[in-house]
Structure formats: C-alpha cells, structure tokens
Design a protein around this motif. Structure first.
Motif, mmCIF file in Angstrom:
data_model
loop_
_atom_site.group_PDB
_atom_site.id
_atom_site.type_symbol
_atom_site.label_atom_id
_atom_site.label_comp_id
_atom_site.label_asym_id
_atom_site.label_seq_id
_atom_site.Cartn_x
_atom_site.Cartn_y
_atom_site.Cartn_z
ATOM 1 N N ALA A 1 0.828 -1.212 0.000
ATOM 2 C CA ALA A 1 0.000 0.000 0.000
ATOM 3 C C ALA A 1 0.859 1.258 0.000
ATOM 4 O O ALA A 1 0.512 2.260 -0.633
ATOM 5 C CB ALA A 1 -0.930 -0.010 1.207
ATOM 6 N N HIS A 2 1.998 1.211 0.699
ATOM 7 C CA HIS A 2 2.826 2.414 0.772
ATOM 8 C C HIS A 2 3.402 2.791 -0.588
ATOM 9 O O HIS A 2 3.656 3.975 -0.862
ATOM 10 C CB HIS A 2 3.939 2.258 1.813
ATOM 11 C CG HIS A 2 5.032 1.295 1.435
ATOM 12 N ND1 HIS A 2 6.099 1.659 0.652
ATOM 13 C CD2 HIS A 2 5.203 -0.024 1.721
ATOM 14 C CE1 HIS A 2 6.896 0.617 0.486
ATOM 15 N NE2 HIS A 2 6.382 -0.414 1.121
ATOM 16 N N GLY B 1 -10.008 7.325 0.390
ATOM 17 C CA GLY B 1 -9.541 6.926 1.715
ATOM 18 C C GLY B 1 -9.375 5.438 1.890
ATOM 19 O O GLY B 1 -9.322 4.942 3.023
ATOM 20 N N ILE C 1 0.681 4.823 -2.245
ATOM 21 C CA ILE C 1 0.596 6.144 -1.630
ATOM 22 C C ILE C 1 1.737 7.038 -2.119
ATOM 23 O O ILE C 1 1.543 8.218 -2.426
ATOM 24 C CB ILE C 1 0.606 6.025 -0.095
ATOM 25 C CG1 ILE C 1 -0.736 5.471 0.395
ATOM 26 C CG2 ILE C 1 0.889 7.378 0.559
ATOM 27 C CD1 ILE C 1 -0.815 5.257 1.887
ATOM 28 N N VAL D 1 -6.774 3.645 1.053
ATOM 29 C CA VAL D 1 -5.458 3.540 1.684
ATOM 30 C C VAL D 1 -5.144 4.909 2.255
ATOM 31 O O VAL D 1 -5.412 5.932 1.636
ATOM 32 C CB VAL D 1 -4.348 3.076 0.711
ATOM 33 C CG1 VAL D 1 -4.553 1.637 0.293
ATOM 34 C CG2 VAL D 1 -4.259 3.980 -0.514
ATOM 35 N N ASP D 2 -4.601 4.937 3.449
ATOM 36 C CA ASP D 2 -4.392 6.191 4.174
ATOM 37 C C ASP D 2 -2.990 6.199 4.757
ATOM 38 O O ASP D 2 -2.609 5.277 5.488
ATOM 39 C CB ASP D 2 -5.438 6.313 5.284
ATOM 40 C CG ASP D 2 -5.406 7.656 5.984
ATOM 41 O OD1 ASP D 2 -4.349 8.319 5.972
ATOM 42 O OD2 ASP D 2 -6.439 8.051 6.547
ATOM 43 N N VAL D 3 -2.225 7.223 4.416
ATOM 44 C CA VAL D 3 -0.837 7.298 4.872
ATOM 45 C C VAL D 3 -0.743 7.280 6.393
ATOM 46 O O VAL D 3 0.266 6.856 6.958
ATOM 47 C CB VAL D 3 -0.164 8.568 4.298
ATOM 48 C CG1 VAL D 3 -0.784 9.832 4.888
ATOM 49 C CG2 VAL D 3 1.342 8.538 4.520
ATOM 50 N N ASN E 1 0.457 13.911 -7.205
ATOM 51 C CA ASN E 1 -0.106 15.174 -6.721
ATOM 52 C C ASN E 1 0.882 16.321 -6.905
ATOM 53 O O ASN E 1 0.496 17.442 -7.256
ATOM 54 C CB ASN E 1 -0.488 15.044 -5.248
ATOM 55 C CG ASN E 1 -1.793 14.309 -5.051
ATOM 56 O OD1 ASN E 1 -2.707 14.434 -5.857
ATOM 57 N ND2 ASN E 1 -1.891 13.538 -3.971
ATOM 58 N N ILE F 1 -5.063 5.072 -9.049
ATOM 59 C CA ILE F 1 -4.346 5.348 -7.795
ATOM 60 C C ILE F 1 -4.908 6.590 -7.115
ATOM 61 O O ILE F 1 -5.117 6.612 -5.896
ATOM 62 C CB ILE F 1 -2.838 5.483 -8.069
ATOM 63 C CG1 ILE F 1 -2.277 4.117 -8.499
ATOM 64 C CG2 ILE F 1 -2.108 6.009 -6.839
ATOM 65 C CD1 ILE F 1 -0.834 4.148 -8.919
ATOM 66 N N THR G 1 -6.743 6.651 -3.285
ATOM 67 C CA THR G 1 -6.353 7.496 -2.156
ATOM 68 C C THR G 1 -7.420 8.545 -1.847
ATOM 69 O O THR G 1 -7.655 8.870 -0.678
ATOM 70 C CB THR G 1 -4.999 8.163 -2.421
ATOM 71 O OG1 THR G 1 -5.043 8.880 -3.667
ATOM 72 C CG2 THR G 1 -3.899 7.126 -2.487
ATOM 73 N N ALA H 1 0.907 8.212 -5.516
ATOM 74 C CA ALA H 1 -0.119 9.257 -5.460
ATOM 75 C C ALA H 1 0.487 10.594 -5.035
ATOM 76 O O ALA H 1 0.131 11.652 -5.575
ATOM 77 C CB ALA H 1 -1.230 8.846 -4.504
ATOM 78 N N GLN H 2 1.415 10.560 -4.080
ATOM 79 C CA GLN H 2 2.042 11.799 -3.628
ATOM 80 C C GLN H 2 2.890 12.428 -4.735
ATOM 81 O O GLN H 2 2.856 13.648 -4.933
ATOM 82 C CB GLN H 2 2.902 11.511 -2.389
ATOM 83 C CG GLN H 2 2.078 11.158 -1.161
ATOM 84 C CD GLN H 2 2.914 10.665 0.007
ATOM 85 O OE1 GLN H 2 4.027 10.156 -0.169
ATOM 86 N NE2 GLN H 2 2.385 10.789 1.220
#
Length: 216
Positions: free
Chosen positions: A115-116, A171, A119, A173-175, A126, A164, A168, A122-123
């Motif tokens: 999952a990380h 929600g 994330i 997957v949530d950091v 963004n 992806i 995210t 996604a970061q």
C-alpha cells in the motif's frame, strides 16, 4: 415502512457507510450512490470518483429494492439523523446513475502491491499535478499514465494514475493508517482492473471510460 429502505443494523457499519459517502461527496457534491444487495445480508455501495473509476465498499445490511440509487447528500443526511438500523434513502436516483457496474466474478489475481508504494505514487502524482495542472485539474496525460504493470498467469495489466488517485481520494489507503506489510490486491478481467484495499475497492474499465453496457 417505506417501500425504499436501507437497513444497516450495526452502528459501526453505518459509520463506515457515512465515511464512504463523505469521500464521494468531496469528489463530487452531487454524487449518486448505488446500492446493490449482495447475498442475504450484505449490500455493496458504489460511487463514481471523477477519475473514470468506480469505488465500492460492502457493508452488512439489506436494501429494498435490491438495486437502487440515491443522492449522496440525502443519504448521508439520513444516516446522520437515523436513530436505528432503518435508513430512508429518499427519492430514487436510478436514472442519474451513468455506466455499467463491473461483473461480480471472472477476475484473475495478478499481484499484491504494498500500500505504501501506491501512496508514494499518489504523492508524486499530486506534486506533478500541482506543478503542471490548471484550474480544470491535473493534465489528462498524467491521469492516463500507467505507472505500474502487473502480471498474472494469463493477464498483464497496467495501473494508471486515475486508479491510484481514486484509491487514495476515497480513503481506501491512508498514509496515517498503514504499515509496511499492508497490501493492495490487484485483479483483472479482460475488461476491468480492480484494486482491493482494506477499506474498499476501485474498479477501472481497461478501455478507459466506464461503458454504458456491461462488458465481460
């Protein structure tokens, strides 16, 4: 009793449903929520995400009729004011639902992705969207970019930034709530790819936009 009724006996499940609807409304303030009975005591709730992908979560409960849609804001308000398990979903919004739902079966397990990793993608996405986006949102070229490729015994499929971002944004997957061992299961059929996370699943049609008719 109203002819149209959603029954969710457990308070925790009602909170889960409210969280799902809240995320969908943040993506689209006029979101429509589709509810479909799944077996004798479960309901799958669906929402479009704005990324040409569908989000779904299954809760314990029943719905009458077996497949119906409601306005997200009306349903969320009904949940917040419900004093028990019965929730009136309000007027039917069946005519407002656009596109087909994916089939329940026929998916091949391709891989399990940490999952990380999703994330982090996604970061990065963004950050690029803020750098190169406009008032209308991230550039289409970024959204359509396939950033991971996964393979199974007979299918190879790419995971796009659309899927992806949807994962995210909903929600799923949530950091702040994952650990190094949490996985997202990737499955695919000839027509669809799905990402199954701890808090829900994302489906994206492999041809791009969601079809009006079911494609198996």
């Amino acid at each position: 009793m109203h002819e149209r009724m959603l029954t969710v006996p457990d308070e925790a499940e009602r909170k889960n449903l409210a969280g799902f609807i809240g995320h969908a409304l943040r993506l689209d303030e006029s979101a429509v929520i589709r509810m479909r009975r799944r077996g004798p005591d479960h309901v799958s709730v669906w929402a479009a995400t704005g990324f040409d992908a569908l989000a779904t979560r299954t809760i314990v409960g029943t719905v009458n009729p077996d497949d119906t849609s409601a306005a997200g804001d009306t349903l969320l308000a009904a949940l917040s004011h419900a004093s028990g398990e019965l929730i009136d979903p309000g007027f039917s919004m069946d005519s407002a639902w656009r596109g087909a739902l994916p089939p329940a079966e026929g998916f091949e397990h391709l891989d399990d992705v940490p999952a990380h990793v999703l994330i982090e993608l996604a970061q990065r996405g963004n950050a690029l969207a803020q750098e190169h986006g406009s008032s209308s949102g991230p550039p289409v070229s970024l959204l359509d970019q396939e950033v991971l490729e996964v393979s199974g015994p007979s299918i190879t499929a790419g995971i796009s930034m659309r899927a992806i971002f949807a994962l995210t944004a909903m929600g799923f997957v949530d950091v702040n709530r994952i650990n190094e061992t949490e996985l997202v299961r990737v499955r695919a059929s000839r027509s669809w790819i799905r990402l199954d996370a701890r808090f829900g699943s994302i489906y994206r049609h492999r041809g791009g936009s969601i079809p009006l008719m079911v494609a198996r």
